[in-house]
Design a protein around this motif. Sequence first.
Motif, PDB file in Angstrom:
ATOM      1  N   GLU A 168       0.825  -1.213   0.000  1.00  0.00           N
ATOM      2  CA  GLU A 168       0.000   0.000   0.000  1.00  0.00           C
ATOM      3  C   GLU A 168       0.859   1.262   0.000  1.00  0.00           C
ATOM      4  OE1 GLU A 168      -2.087  -3.453   1.460  1.00  0.00           O
ATOM      5  OE2 GLU A 168      -0.399  -2.412   2.428  1.00  0.00           O
ATOM      6  N   LEU A 172       0.713   4.969  -2.654  1.00  0.00           N
ATOM      7  CA  LEU A 172       0.240   6.258  -2.177  1.00  0.00           C
ATOM      8  C   LEU A 172       0.334   7.312  -3.275  1.00  0.00           C
ATOM      9  CD1 LEU A 172       1.741   6.578   1.432  1.00  0.00           C
ATOM     10  CD2 LEU A 172      -0.600   5.993   0.792  1.00  0.00           C
ATOM     11  N   PRO A 176       2.997  11.292   2.878  1.00  0.00           N
ATOM     12  CA  PRO A 176       2.458  11.317   4.238  1.00  0.00           C
ATOM     13  C   PRO A 176       3.014  12.510   5.019  1.00  0.00           C
ATOM     14  CG  PRO A 176       3.258   9.124   3.670  1.00  0.00           C
ATOM     15  CD  PRO A 176       3.717  10.040   2.589  1.00  0.00           C
ATOM     16  N   SER A 247      -4.767   4.637   9.960  1.00  0.00           N
ATOM     17  CA  SER A 247      -3.661   5.059   9.110  1.00  0.00           C
ATOM     18  C   SER A 247      -4.206   5.771   7.874  1.00  0.00           C
ATOM     19  CB  SER A 247      -2.829   3.850   8.679  1.00  0.00           C
ATOM     20  OG  SER A 247      -1.769   4.242   7.831  1.00  0.00           O
ATOM     21  N   GLY A 248      -3.608   6.906   7.541  1.00  0.00           N
ATOM     22  CA  GLY A 248      -4.088   7.717   6.438  1.00  0.00           C
ATOM     23  C   GLY A 248      -4.867   8.914   6.916  1.00  0.00           C
ATOM     24  N   GLU A 249      -5.274   8.863   8.183  1.00  0.00           N
ATOM     25  CA  GLU A 249      -5.980   9.986   8.810  1.00  0.00           C
ATOM     26  C   GLU A 249      -5.171  10.453  10.020  1.00  0.00           C
ATOM     27  OE1 GLU A 249      -9.892   8.563   9.667  1.00  0.00           O
ATOM     28  OE2 GLU A 249     -10.333   8.079   7.565  1.00  0.00           O
ATOM     29  N   HIS A 268       0.239   8.404   9.072  1.00  0.00           N
ATOM     30  CA  HIS A 268       0.250   7.098   8.431  1.00  0.00           C
ATOM     31  C   HIS A 268       1.104   6.137   9.248  1.00  0.00           C
ATOM     32  CE1 HIS A 268      -0.898   9.773   5.138  1.00  0.00           C
ATOM     33  NE2 HIS A 268      -1.314   8.722   4.435  1.00  0.00           N
TER      34      HIS A 268
END
Length: 468
Positions: A168, A172, A176, A247-249, A268
């Motif tokens: 993943e 992206l 990040p 993760s990602g927020e 992340h």
Amino acid sequence: MSGLDHYDTISIGSGEAGKYVCWNRSSQGKKTAVIEHKWLGGSCPNIACLPSKNVICSADVVYNSRKYVARGMLKAHGTGVDMSLVRERKREMVKDLIEMHELVFKTSGAELILGHGKLVGDKTVEIELKDGGKRTLTGDNIIICTGSRAKIPDILGLAEAKPLTHIELLELDEVPKHLIILGGGYVGMEFAQAFRRLGAEISVIEQNDTVLRREDEDVSSALVDILKGEGVQFFTSATVSNVSGTSGESVMLMGTKAGKPFSIIGSHLLVAGGRVPNTEDTGLEAAGIELTQSNHVKVNEVLQSNKPGVFAVGDCANSPHFTHIGFDDFRVVSSFLNSQEPLRSTKNRQVPYTLYTDPELAHVGLSEVEAKRAGIQYRLVKLPMAAFLRSRTLDAAEKGFAKALVSANNDTILGFTALGPRAGEMLPVVQLAMSAGLPHTSLSGLIITHPTMCEGLVSLFSAVPAKS
């Protein structure tokens, strides 16, 4: 069973060793089939080795451009990094590699079957075809080449936080803001530097008291200092007990560091804490194939399982997790199938490796820690990278070193490590001398082109202390 469904060799998985065994047998006029359910060619060209090095290259371009702009050598133009273009460059390379594999299958004569294959009996494979339906094949030789996947530790809340793995991360489309990396091993170190160079804040969390714990202390500490100099933060002796958020927020890790409460918040989270073999849902129990305690296929020195004619190769056989070792696994199995003399095996084979940080870390043979643990007496020679004159032209003379271990009793080379630019390119020269049992003077006496990185090997091995 129809004769059309019987093959000389079947590989479950199209990774390095499996595909090459079948391509090789096919070139000899044997009927072979390779079964693949997702990554044609295995993980290396799709989601691992080559894609990660592609992104690392992009990160190096960004870093060096900024460095030379700061020095006034380049004029600044634009700001920031467009990760969608970094990703697109990587995707284009992967597309080309897949097309290359498709062409090889077409020309090799090996049959490529898309679907999920598993053993359902003695040398019998059932395939759930990608396009629907099933096929059942039998083979004289079965190759288990199912690879491995990232290990997700059993930490409260970690799975629910939907952490990134390398797969993943490489997809992206944005940099990040703050990437937390859980694990200070080889994968973690490569991505820490690359994404720091792309503009992310980076925190590496490692449960041991040092990262790269298998390396000698002078090696790991030197590389840590280099990454710290670029802004990477390290938290060692840190145990994570709880993860919250997504993760990602926003994601928070809590635990202890050196016995004291510890917490960190990032945007992340990347899990880079080892691998587990893909041996479930492959029908190994039905076929009577033995596994180790770590769920790898149990194999002997020629990679044969407890069932004659059934082999396991690559990660699922717990071979060292490198594509070049996967290629050697192909040579080991092919040597056995082709009754070659002398028979090739995994016993005492060289396991060279390169970590693609900047500078690169390259190693083969014994480390000092391993030599001391085994009670092997050695002479140590070590030179700063500035002694490798090519490094000065590459603006890399101030970082790193090279060292070698030479037997205290004779002049054979026991091990070699280099932390420097293009260090991996120096390995084959030393490996050849080691594999042939040549004395270190065989390198110190060479005439090597100036200026190249390998030229520094002359200086290194010329400085070996005399036998006491």
